[in-house]
Design a protein around this motif. Structure first.
Motif: not given
Length: 376
Positions: A142, A206-210, A215, A238-239
């Motif tokens: 993050d 995808s993996c982590g949204e942040t 991204n 989707v994550y």
């Protein structure tokens, strides 16, 4: 085993993607044994572990060229990955260890969380701050929550940088970037749409949204798909975190919810094999095509049976080597040149002063034909 590769250019659609053509060489059996790194994080499980590669001798580099031998101060360069124990970051660790052996005045420290968890990662970073390392390099889960912790490190006189994933709104002094955002995003799109015949619906797992890097690539894929492939459409994103099983589950659900889906992208090294596994399990090889950012050996079987058409990646061990080298330059106070001779495998690494970014080089297209050239 460590790889010494020469890159040769190929063109995938309109994007130039380099292929590594040389084989690998045996790992030096006399390589230094890892030792303990940072204090254990308070919330991270003990299994997170840590390793450090050290070598004796080696003078500090006074230029952008590789360090020469001799005696000199040894600098502690710590790298905190998103997740420890996965092939991708272990390959980065291998590259960092190699740099420590060759540069001579680097003590390479490596420790990450056992889950892609920002809080666990933060605890490990604070452990390295307490240890008083010379350079602290993080691949943040993050970036925004990591920024104030990097400030803490800087306030204590520690040099800070990011690698693999950036924290652009932080005080980091450099970002070690694996490949250009455009090169990766366009490479993924071209590889998938070539397999899909230039049209159709696809989804991204995808993996982590942040995760800033993931991204950024997705934004390129959106724009590039709309511009170059007007008959193609991204129907969902989707994550799955860093969970391959979850990626398989989500890809399976996407195919069920979209019967006309003909493509899937695995946006990270755990979701790339995950989406290919979903296509294999659904007996849709040749009907639903996948590409992703998978490590070569994790993708080998999927490339062989066609459940994956290609993996777009980069030389991960070289990324680790460059990370350790960059940490040494920061510790020594050596400025990066516009073009840097890092090693024989990395003779011309470019540095962008405006973004403080070291660029490893172009992306790699890994296919069934060249996958055996990589041992990680």
């Amino acid at each position: 085993m460590r790889l010494n590769r020469k890159l040769t250019g190929i063109i995938a659609g309109s994007v130039a993607i380099a292929l590594v053509t040389t084989g690998c060489t045996k790992k030096n059996e006399a390589a230094t044994t890892p030792t303990t790194a940072a204090p254990a994080a308070t919330s991270a499980p003990a299994e997170a572990g840590s390793t450090a590669a050290t070598t004796e001798g080696g003078a500090g580099s006074e230029s952008s060229a590789p360090a020469a031998g001799g005696s000199g101060e040894k600098y502690k360069v710590a790298f905190v990955p998103k997740l420890q124990g996965v092939p991708y970051f272990e390959a980065m660790n291998t590259g960092g260890q190699k740099a420590a052996e060759e540069l001579g005045n680097v003590e390479w420290l490596y420790q990450g969380p056992v889950a892609a968890d920002a809080a666990q990662q933060a605890d490990i970073v604070r452990g390295f701050i307490q240890q008083g390392v010379d350079t602290l390099i993080v691949a943040p889960n993050d970036p925004d929550s990591m920024a104030p912790i990097l400030q803490e490190a800087k306030d204590k006189g520690i040099h800070v940088a990011t690698a693999d994933t950036d924290a652009p709104n932080s005080v980091r002094e450099a970002f070690v970037n694996q490949a250009s955002v455009e090169g990766i995003g366009q490479g993924l799109t071209d590889a998938l749409l070539t397999a899909m015949g230039g049209k159709g619906k696809y989804a991204i797992v995808s993996c982590g949204e942040t995760a800033a890097n993931l991204n950024a690539w997705i934004e390129v894929q959106k724009a590039y798909t709309a511009e170059k492939y007007p008959e193609a459409e991204i129907v969902d994103i989707v994550y799955a975190g860093e969970d391959q099983g979850k990626a398989t589950e989500l890809a399976t659900n996407l195919m069920a919810a979209n019967p006309d889906l003909t493509g899937l992208v695995g946006e990270c090294t755990s979701s790339a094999p995950g989406v290919a596994e979903a296509v294999r399990n659904a007996d849709k090889i040749g009907t639903v095509f996948t590409v992703g950012l998978g490590t070569p050996q994790s993708m080998k079987d999927y490339l062989a049976d066609g459940s994956s058409s290609a993996s777009i990646l980069w030389n991960v061990e070289n990324l680790g080597y460059l990370t350790a080298w960059a940490g040494l330059q920061l510790a020594e106070g050596t400025a990066f040149a516009a073009t840097n001779e890092v090693s024989t495998d990395l003779p011309a690494v470019e540095y962008d002063e405006s973004t403080k970014t070291l660029l490893l080089g172009p992306a790699l297209a890994i296919t069934a034909e060249n996958v055996d050239q990589f041992d990680y």
